[in-house]
Design a protein around this motif. Structure first.
Motif, PDB file in Angstrom:
ATOM      1  N   ASN A 117      10.967  -0.380  22.722  1.00  0.00           N
ATOM      2  CA  ASN A 117      11.168   0.172  21.385  1.00  0.00           C
ATOM      3  C   ASN A 117      10.225  -0.454  20.362  1.00  0.00           C
ATOM      4  N   ARG A 118       9.456  -1.487  20.768  1.00  0.00           N
ATOM      5  CA  ARG A 118       8.419  -2.104  19.942  1.00  0.00           C
ATOM      6  C   ARG A 118       7.539  -2.970  20.844  1.00  0.00           C
ATOM      7  N   ASP A 119       6.365  -3.321  20.372  1.00  0.00           N
ATOM      8  CA  ASP A 119       5.441  -4.119  21.180  1.00  0.00           C
ATOM      9  C   ASP A 119       5.996  -5.523  21.422  1.00  0.00           C
ATOM     10  N   PHE A 120       5.716  -6.034  22.626  1.00  0.00           N
ATOM     11  CA  PHE A 120       6.091  -7.407  22.971  1.00  0.00           C
ATOM     12  C   PHE A 120       4.796  -8.120  23.364  1.00  0.00           C
ATOM     13  N   LYS A 121       4.475  -9.201  22.649  1.00  0.00           N
ATOM     14  CA  LYS A 121       3.207  -9.894  22.886  1.00  0.00           C
ATOM     15  C   LYS A 121       3.407 -11.391  22.805  1.00  0.00           C
ATOM     16  N   THR A 122       2.785 -12.131  23.713  1.00  0.00           N
ATOM     17  CA  THR A 122       2.887 -13.584  23.709  1.00  0.00           C
ATOM     18  C   THR A 122       1.677 -14.191  24.408  1.00  0.00           C
ATOM     19  N   GLU A 123       1.517 -15.511  24.258  1.00  0.00           N
ATOM     20  CA  GLU A 123       0.434 -16.247  24.909  1.00  0.00           C
ATOM     21  C   GLU A 123       1.034 -17.143  25.983  1.00  0.00           C
ATOM     22  N   HIS A 124       0.342 -17.224  27.133  1.00  0.00           N
ATOM     23  CA  HIS A 124       0.816 -18.073  28.226  1.00  0.00           C
ATOM     24  C   HIS A 124      -0.384 -18.592  29.016  1.00  0.00           C
ATOM     25  N   ASN A 125      -0.531 -19.934  29.033  1.00  0.00           N
ATOM     26  CA  ASN A 125      -1.644 -20.577  29.742  1.00  0.00           C
ATOM     27  C   ASN A 125      -3.001 -20.035  29.293  1.00  0.00           C
ATOM     28  N   GLY A 126      -3.122 -19.807  27.978  1.00  0.00           N
ATOM     29  CA  GLY A 126      -4.383 -19.338  27.443  1.00  0.00           C
ATOM     30  C   GLY A 126      -4.636 -17.857  27.601  1.00  0.00           C
ATOM     31  N   LYS A 127      -3.664 -17.117  28.163  1.00  0.00           N
ATOM     32  CA  LYS A 127      -3.819 -15.681  28.372  1.00  0.00           C
ATOM     33  C   LYS A 127      -2.807 -14.923  27.530  1.00  0.00           C
ATOM     34  N   THR A 128      -3.221 -13.760  27.085  1.00  0.00           N
ATOM     35  CA  THR A 128      -2.331 -12.899  26.309  1.00  0.00           C
ATOM     36  C   THR A 128      -1.548 -11.988  27.243  1.00  0.00           C
ATOM     37  N   ILE A 129      -0.235 -12.006  27.089  1.00  0.00           N
ATOM     38  CA  ILE A 129       0.631 -11.108  27.856  1.00  0.00           C
ATOM     39  C   ILE A 129       1.211 -10.091  26.884  1.00  0.00           C
ATOM     40  N   ALA A 130       0.934  -8.826  27.118  1.00  0.00           N
ATOM     41  CA  ALA A 130       1.386  -7.782  26.194  1.00  0.00           C
ATOM     42  C   ALA A 130       2.073  -6.658  26.960  1.00  0.00           C
ATOM     43  N   VAL A 131       3.216  -6.247  26.449  1.00  0.00           N
ATOM     44  CA  VAL A 131       3.905  -5.059  26.944  1.00  0.00           C
ATOM     45  C   VAL A 131       4.000  -4.127  25.746  1.00  0.00           C
ATOM     46  N   LYS A 132       3.331  -2.982  25.837  1.00  0.00           N
ATOM     47  CA  LYS A 132       3.161  -2.129  24.672  1.00  0.00           C
ATOM     48  C   LYS A 132       4.239  -1.060  24.560  1.00  0.00           C
ATOM     49  N   GLU A 133       4.593  -0.767  23.311  1.00  0.00           N
ATOM     50  CA  GLU A 133       5.647   0.214  23.030  1.00  0.00           C
ATOM     51  C   GLU A 133       5.300   1.605  23.548  1.00  0.00           C
ATOM     52  N   LYS A 134       4.061   2.026  23.391  1.00  0.00           N
ATOM     53  CA  LYS A 134       3.682   3.395  23.704  1.00  0.00           C
ATOM     54  C   LYS A 134       3.190   3.585  25.133  1.00  0.00           C
ATOM     55  N   GLU A 135       3.221   2.514  25.940  1.00  0.00           N
ATOM     56  CA  GLU A 135       2.786   2.624  27.325  1.00  0.00           C
ATOM     57  C   GLU A 135       3.975   2.921  28.236  1.00  0.00           C
ATOM     58  N   VAL A 136       3.760   3.790  29.210  1.00  0.00           N
ATOM     59  CA  VAL A 136       4.774   4.070  30.231  1.00  0.00           C
ATOM     60  C   VAL A 136       4.287   3.431  31.529  1.00  0.00           C
ATOM     61  N   TYR A 137       4.976   2.387  31.959  1.00  0.00           N
ATOM     62  CA  TYR A 137       4.543   1.643  33.137  1.00  0.00           C
ATOM     63  C   TYR A 137       5.183   2.219  34.400  1.00  0.00           C
ATOM     64  N   VAL A 138       4.400   2.263  35.470  1.00  0.00           N
ATOM     65  CA  VAL A 138       4.881   2.773  36.752  1.00  0.00           C
ATOM     66  C   VAL A 138       4.399   1.858  37.870  1.00  0.00           C
ATOM     67  N   ARG A 139       5.025   1.986  39.013  1.00  0.00           N
ATOM     68  CA  ARG A 139       4.602   1.249  40.207  1.00  0.00           C
ATOM     69  C   ARG A 139       3.669   2.125  41.029  1.00  0.00           C
ATOM     70  N   ARG A 140       2.599   1.523  41.503  1.00  0.00           N
ATOM     71  CA  ARG A 140       1.735   2.178  42.488  1.00  0.00           C
ATOM     72  C   ARG A 140       1.650   1.222  43.666  1.00  0.00           C
ATOM     73  N   GLY A 141       2.484   1.502  44.673  1.00  0.00           N
ATOM     74  CA  GLY A 141       2.616   0.551  45.771  1.00  0.00           C
ATOM     75  C   GLY A 141       3.288  -0.703  45.265  1.00  0.00           C
ATOM     76  N   SER A 142       2.594  -1.849  45.352  1.00  0.00           N
ATOM     77  CA  SER A 142       3.166  -3.121  44.904  1.00  0.00           C
ATOM     78  C   SER A 142       2.587  -3.571  43.568  1.00  0.00           C
ATOM     79  N   THR A 143       1.820  -2.703  42.895  1.00  0.00           N
ATOM     80  CA  THR A 143       1.202  -3.079  41.621  1.00  0.00           C
ATOM     81  C   THR A 143       1.736  -2.211  40.482  1.00  0.00           C
ATOM     82  N   ILE A 144       1.538  -2.705  39.261  1.00  0.00           N
ATOM     83  CA  ILE A 144       1.988  -1.992  38.066  1.00  0.00           C
ATOM     84  C   ILE A 144       0.788  -1.350  37.389  1.00  0.00           C
TER      85      ILE A 144
END
Length: 313
Positions: A117-144
């Motif tokens: 319902n809104r963007d989720f963004k954070t930093e971890h070990n120097g990398k940006t981890i983002a889960v975006k509000e407008k993205e629809v995530y799916v599985r393709r085999g064992s990957t996202i």
């Protein structure tokens, strides 16, 4: 989930419906982001009534290492309820396996596409981890991956066969009575929790039992098949919309017609005097009798449907 079912899952490789996680710390933003992204991708791959699993404490290779951080049902439900739309039906439990504790998140297919319902963004070990509000995530085999516009359209169209008009109202009821519906849902899935089971004996029997008892107030000596079919369909769609049980519209309709036919044939075989006593004199004994007959007819219906699904594919 019992030990045999867990062993079956651990023997499989990661797929669109199964994900292993070495660790997951929900006390960190990075851990919450991982939970959200994995759950969204698994939920979006599921048709209504199907399930997927996220097992924590397992290497990608399938090696069991056990939980590294404490994870609770309350944490998981709170995070998913706060961030996901529409709501995703899940159940989390901790299971002992070979003297190690594993976290098992069962995800129930409902109404994709699911997003934040809104963007989720954070930093971890120097990398940006983002889960975006407008993205629809799916599985393709064992990957996202991110769903294509065509995939998103297909997800949205698949929702039209459900009881979509009832969802907003039933969601509110579900939130208000969350403990009750959650307990019923967990009971139903504990009683019938085999991965990819071809039949749904317990839930079909439960719906059949409710449908038959609904007609106890009738004066009719023999239940009308059409009216009983509508009652069965009502309970199947209502409990599915509340995410307590998992019937699709097509399966609910087939169940209603088949169950009513079996029950009608059963009543024809009973003596007239017994039928009159059951349907005219309302008593606790008759309620229990009807519940038992509805349960047995429901199990028989589920077995027939399971056989048809296997042999007509």
């Amino acid at each position: 989930m019992d030990i045999r079912q867990l062993e079956t899952l651990l023997q499989q490789k990661e797929s669109e419906r199964l994900e292993f996680k070495r660790e997951l710390d929900l006390n960190t933003k990075a851990g919450k982001a991982k939970l959200l992204k994995e759950t969204l991708a698994l939920a979006n791959a599921l048709p209504a009534g199907e399930r997927a699993w996220l097992i924590i404490g397992v290497e990608d290779s399938g090696e069991v290492i056990g939980l590294q951080h404490e994870v609770t049902e309350e944490q998981v439900q709170q995070i998913l309820r706060e961030w996901c739309r529409p709501p995703i039906g899940v159940r989390f439990e901790v299971q002992e396996f070979k003297q190690k504790r594993l976290g098992i998140l069962t995800i129930y297919g409902s109404r994709p596409p699911h997003t934040l319902n809104r963007d989720f963004k954070t930093e971890h070990n120097g990398k940006t981890i983002a889960v975006k509000e407008k993205e629809v995530y799916v599985r393709r085999g064992s990957t996202i991956d991110t769903a294509t516009p065509e995939e998103v359209t297909h997800m949205a169209q698949s929702r039209t066969s459900s009881v979509e008009a009832l969802i907003p109202y039933l969601d509110e009821i579900n939130y208000q009575l969350g403990d009750v519906s959650g307990a019923l849902r967990d009971l139903a899935w504990e009683m019938h929790d085999a991965p990819d089971a071809p039949d749904r004996s317990v839930e079909t029997a439960f719906v059949g039992m409710l449908g038959v008892i609904s007609f106890l107030v009738w004066d009719s000596r023999v239940l009308e098949p059409l009216a009983l079919s509508l009652s069965i369909l009502f309970w199947a769609t209502t409990l599915t919309a509340m995410r307590i049980l998992h019937f699709g519209i097509l399966r609910g309709g087939v169940t209603a017609v088949l169950f009513s036919s079996i029950y009608f044939l059963f009543t024809l075989a009973l003596p007239d005097k017994l039928l009159s006593s059951i349907f005219i004199q309302v008593s606790a004994v008759n309620v229990l009798y009807l519940a038992g007959v509805g349960w047995l007819c429901g199990i028989l219906t589920a077995q027939i449907i399971g056989w048809l699904e296997v042999h007509l594919r």
